[in-house]
Design an enzyme around this catalytic site. Sequence first.
Site, PDB file in Angstrom:
ATOM      1  CG  ASP A   1      -3.350   3.801   4.075  1.00  0.00           C
ATOM      2  OD1 ASP A   1      -4.459   3.621   4.734  1.00  0.00           O
ATOM      3  OD2 ASP A   1      -3.188   3.341   3.044  1.00  0.00           O
TER       4      ASP A   1
ATOM      5  CE  LYS B   1      -8.399  -3.429   4.116  1.00  0.00           C
ATOM      6  NZ  LYS B   1      -7.659  -2.784   3.178  1.00  0.00           N
TER       7      LYS B   1
ATOM      8  CD1 TRP C   1      -1.921  -2.174   1.899  1.00  0.00           C
ATOM      9  CD2 TRP C   1      -2.936  -1.264  -0.126  1.00  0.00           C
ATOM     10  NE1 TRP C   1      -2.816  -3.055   1.420  1.00  0.00           N
ATOM     11  CE2 TRP C   1      -3.644  -2.473   0.326  1.00  0.00           C
ATOM     12  CE3 TRP C   1      -3.289  -0.789  -1.314  1.00  0.00           C
ATOM     13  CZ2 TRP C   1      -4.609  -3.117  -0.477  1.00  0.00           C
ATOM     14  CZ3 TRP C   1      -4.418  -1.118  -1.802  1.00  0.00           C
ATOM     15  CH2 TRP C   1      -4.865  -2.396  -1.575  1.00  0.00           C
TER      16      TRP C   1
HETATM   17  C1  LIG Z   1      -7.237  -2.231   2.015  1.00  0.00           C
HETATM   18  C2  LIG Z   1      -5.960  -1.147   2.233  1.00  0.00           C
HETATM   19  C3  LIG Z   1      -6.136   0.025   1.273  1.00  0.00           C
HETATM   20  C4  LIG Z   1      -7.248  -0.133   0.065  1.00  0.00           C
HETATM   21  O1  LIG Z   1      -8.192   0.733   0.355  1.00  0.00           O
HETATM   22  P1  LIG Z   1      -9.348   0.831  -0.751  1.00  0.00           P
HETATM   23  O2  LIG Z   1     -10.283   1.240  -0.039  1.00  0.00           O
HETATM   24  O3  LIG Z   1      -9.630  -0.475  -1.282  1.00  0.00           O
HETATM   25  O4  LIG Z   1      -8.933   1.834  -1.729  1.00  0.00           O
HETATM   26  C5  LIG Z   1      -5.225   1.031   1.230  1.00  0.00           C
HETATM   27  N1  LIG Z   1      -4.212   0.933   2.523  1.00  0.00           N
HETATM   28  C6  LIG Z   1      -4.280  -0.095   3.378  1.00  0.00           C
HETATM   29  C7  LIG Z   1      -3.238  -0.085   4.422  1.00  0.00           C
HETATM   30  C8  LIG Z   1      -5.278  -1.058   3.364  1.00  0.00           C
HETATM   31  O5  LIG Z   1      -5.506  -2.210   4.243  1.00  0.00           O
END
Ligand SMILES: *Cc1c(COP(=O)(O)O)cnc(C)c1O
Length: 362
Positions: free
Chosen positions: A173, A197, A102
């Site tokens: 993030d 998540k 990511w």
């Molecule tokens: C799942 C995930 C993403 C992707 O997220 P989307 O909402 O599908 O764009 C980005 N960063 C991390 C750390 C993730 O676990």
Amino acid sequence: MARVHNYYAGPAALPVEVLEAVREELIEWAGTGMSVMETSHRSPEYDAVHNETIADFKELMGMGDDWKILFLQGGASLQFAMVPMNLLGEGRSADYIQTGVWSRKALKEAKIIGNVCVAGSTEQDGVFFRIPKQDELDLDPNAVYCHVTSNNTIFGTQWRQFPDTGGVPIVSDMSSDILSRKLDVSRFGIIYAGAQKNLGPSGVTVVAIRDDMIEKCNDGLLTLLSYKTHVDKNSLFNTPPTFSIYLVGKVLKWLKGKGGVDGIEKENAEKAKLIYGTIEGNPDFFSTPIEPESRSHMNFVFRLPTEDLEKKFIAEGKEAGFIGLKGHRSVGGCRISAYNVNGLDSVKDVVALMKDFAAKNG
Ligand SMILES: *Cc1c(COP(=O)(O)O)cnc(C)c1O
């Protein structure tokens, strides 16, 4: 009722109490004679949900009046682009620390838009099994921000302590560990997370942005890609994903009922102790490539002696009602994604499954 032990990495489990409440309210909600999905995003009933969700999020995060909370679409992935679009430009540069898939995607978008430096990376032969140490980082004191992926969902690593950026705001993030532990938010400028998540269903991305970062945002961007648009309109410039926001609101109330971030952090630590303890307690059978100081309290990545045994474990787990134990295809092996909603009782059961499988197949 046949609810499974849901260990999918995302979208992930929701509290059953939340789902029951939603079922209750699906036909008639808040005395409106309709569901929240069918309600105008300009109605007073929706407005109350929207603003209460913002207030609860700020309270749980420990964020004061200098933070604005946005509900956007496009996932965390669109934030990979929106962050640099809004903050990079002539004479500006940002640091990116590379700790997994990511963070690599975040870097790729930023490079398209402006000047970026890789301030550290723990990549080795295409995989990332640790978080860099402070003295491995080459941080620019003049960077406009430093981007960090707080929890690496795929590799199972987590910044247990965020890097010292010398006052440069961290942009993080937090898609896979938001509200799983206490944070000193004063060190952050932007925190974003796809909801699916740890916060609710897919369809909404929560972005927290501090006032001084908003002031630095570029003008002249496409309207919908400008943070200022969404700050000015309280995320109601266009129709927000109202149903997802309503669900996030319910998950936040559930979290408050669990003792908030303090309570959940303790439970997450106990879960981590159980799972890593099981891996380390059976060294002839289980192993993890993740170095101890970098181990995630959300995503637990481990191997069994052979790929055949891994397949068997995943299949028998599924049979016994444990879903999502397969590791990401880029890593292989097994992964337990135990987010806030995956409680200690369920983790005790999955650990019992591991021990039993090891005893029978070791
Ligand atoms: C799942 C995930 C993403 C992707 O997220 P989307 O909402 O599908 O764009 C980005 N960063 C991390 C750390 C993730 O676990």
